[in-house]
Design an enzyme around this catalytic site. Structure first.
Site, PDB file in Angstrom:
ATOM      1  N   GLY A  97       0.911  -1.343  -0.023  1.00 20.49           N
ATOM      2  CA  GLY A  97       0.119  -0.021   0.210  1.00 20.49           C
ATOM      3  C   GLY A  97       0.983   1.235   0.069  1.00 20.49           C
ATOM      4  O   GLY A  97       2.157   1.247  -0.018  1.00 20.49           O
TER       5      GLY A  97
ATOM      6  N   ILE B  38       1.280   3.733   2.336  1.00 19.21           N
ATOM      7  CA  ILE B  38       2.024   3.976   3.515  1.00 19.21           C
ATOM      8  C   ILE B  38       3.198   2.733   3.950  1.00 19.21           C
ATOM      9  O   ILE B  38       4.470   2.693   4.052  1.00 19.21           O
ATOM     10  CB  ILE B  38       1.427   4.181   4.848  1.00 19.21           C
ATOM     11  CG1 ILE B  38       0.523   5.274   4.642  1.00 19.21           C
ATOM     12  CG2 ILE B  38       2.496   4.069   6.227  1.00 19.21           C
ATOM     13  CD1 ILE B  38      -0.265   5.595   5.755  1.00 19.21           C
TER      14      ILE B  38
ATOM     15  N   TYR C 136     -15.862   1.881   9.201  1.00 19.52           N
ATOM     16  CA  TYR C 136     -14.554   2.120   9.414  1.00 19.52           C
ATOM     17  C   TYR C 136     -13.978   2.708  10.757  1.00 19.52           C
ATOM     18  O   TYR C 136     -13.051   1.749  11.431  1.00 19.52           O
ATOM     19  CB  TYR C 136     -13.902   2.926   8.306  1.00 19.52           C
ATOM     20  CG  TYR C 136     -12.338   2.980   8.257  1.00 19.52           C
ATOM     21  CD1 TYR C 136     -11.739   1.823   8.019  1.00 19.52           C
ATOM     22  CD2 TYR C 136     -11.531   4.445   8.396  1.00 19.52           C
ATOM     23  CE1 TYR C 136     -10.189   1.729   7.902  1.00 19.52           C
ATOM     24  CE2 TYR C 136     -10.219   4.140   8.657  1.00 19.52           C
ATOM     25  CZ  TYR C 136      -9.750   3.107   8.110  1.00 19.52           C
ATOM     26  OH  TYR C 136      -8.236   3.186   7.987  1.00 19.52           O
TER      27      TYR C 136
END
Ligand code: UDP
Length: 334
Positions: free
Chosen positions: A10, A12, A149
């Site tokens: 991803g 990061i 989330y």
């Protein structure tokens, strides 16, 4: 040191992989390449200390494979991005809750330490001047997918904390506030790469709502070393740490700045939330971190200015046009 990273392909995660390889670590990544991309890892594929496993955090065998032999684990894999969460709430809940449980169990059995990546979303609609780690969480209705989330990440934190309390699992939690930088895609939400792309393409910049909602953007190049230092600090176990930018800006002002910096002719348009997301969507008006706890433990003091962040994202998006210094309308803030 041997390090395992879930979600290492991803945005990061891939910066973290590079940082740790440069520090001499052996790094094993698990990623299902859903929102992550192998392209993010092109600079490290073939490195003798780099290993990659394609698989899901829902698959215990795959998790065990990368965790085996690791001294520490960074758990970054998650379903992220407002668009993805709103469109696929069930998948997001399963990945973010059950996937984290799988990782916690695997790490507990292996004897490694763990760093759990959480999010400023856990604070929900709390608009305090400066959110400390103990601040209350103010979430909207459990029936609104927008909050799944925040709810899932809150449960992840609670799980991690319980594993620390009950089993002594050495786990630290970081809450990331709008981390931005090269390789971040705007496909799943993420305002900075979206607006930068629109500005470069000459398209209208889509600012949602009235544009007066604010955020504190932080640079991935400041966040990754801080995460690493926190993972190496035993005093961090059982604790959560905010990691965010120190400059608060409204999304409308951000859009204006992006237009200026990129030298774009694009107009800025206000898009109602119902049009941008779905009916009944709720945004956070304000989200400002108190970074003093991370500063106290590891000296976290982010230095990259918002102008530099925007320029780095723009350079990453389209080097040919943006790298030309004459194309910039202003000079870099020091
Ligand atoms: N946003 C916007 N235009 C876009 C994408 C996002 O105005 O094209 C807004 C969004 O509604 C929110 C802010 O920018 O108020 C930050 O959104 P992002 O999804 O980047 O992060 P988060 O909402 O998680 O802070």
């Amino acid at each position: 040191m041997k390090t395992a990273i879930t979600g290492g392909a991803g945005f990061i995660g891939s910066h973290l992989v590079e940082h740790l390889l440069a520090a001499g670590n052996e790094v094993a990544v698990l990623d299902n390449l859903s929102t992550g991309r192998l392209e993010n890892l092109k600079g490290v594929i073939g490195h003798r200390n780099f290993h990659f496993v394609e698989g899901s955090i829902l698959d215990r065998d795959a998790v065990d494979k990368v965790v085996a032999g690791a001294d520490r684990v960074f758990h970054l894999a998650a379903a992220v991005g407002v668009n993805l969460i709103v469109d696929h709430p069930l998948e997001s809940l399963r990945t973010n809750i059950h996937g984290t449980e799988v990782v916690l169990d695997s790490v507990l059995e292996s004897g490694a330490s763990l760093l759990l990546a959480s999010t400023s979303e856990v604070y929900g609609k709390n608009t305090s001047d400066s959110l400390s780690e103990e601040a209350d969480r103010i979430l909207g209705s459990a029936l609104k997918s927008r909050w799944t989330y925040a709810a899932a990440k809150g449960i992840d934190e609670a799980f991690a904390h319980a594993y620390w309390r009950q089993f002594g699992l050495p786990v630290a939690i970081v809450r990331l506030f709008n981390t931005v930088g090269p390789r971040q895609t705007g496909r799943y939400g993420m305002v900075v790469p979206r607006l930068v792309r629109q500005a470069i393409a000459g398209e209208p910049l889509t600012v949602y709502g009235d544009g007066h909602q604010t955020r504190c953007f932080s640079y991935v190049g400041d966040i990754v070393p801080a995460i690493t230092r926190i993972s190496e600090e035993p005093l961090a176990y059982g604790q959560a740490f905010n990691l965010g930018g120190s400059y608060e800006i409204s999304i409308l002002t951000l859009a204006k700045r992006i237009v200026e910096l990129v030298g774009s002719d694009s107009p800025i348009i206000l898009v109602p939330y119902e049009q941008a997301y779905s009916e009944g969507y709720e945004d956070m008006r304000r989200r400002v971190p108190d970074n003093s706890k991370a500063y106290g433990l590891v000296g976290f003091d982010p230095k990259t200015t918002l102008d530099q962040i925007i320029m780095n994202v723009a350079n990453d998006y389209k080097p040919a046009k943006v790298l030309d210094p004459a194309g910039w309308k202003i000079t870099l803030a020091s």
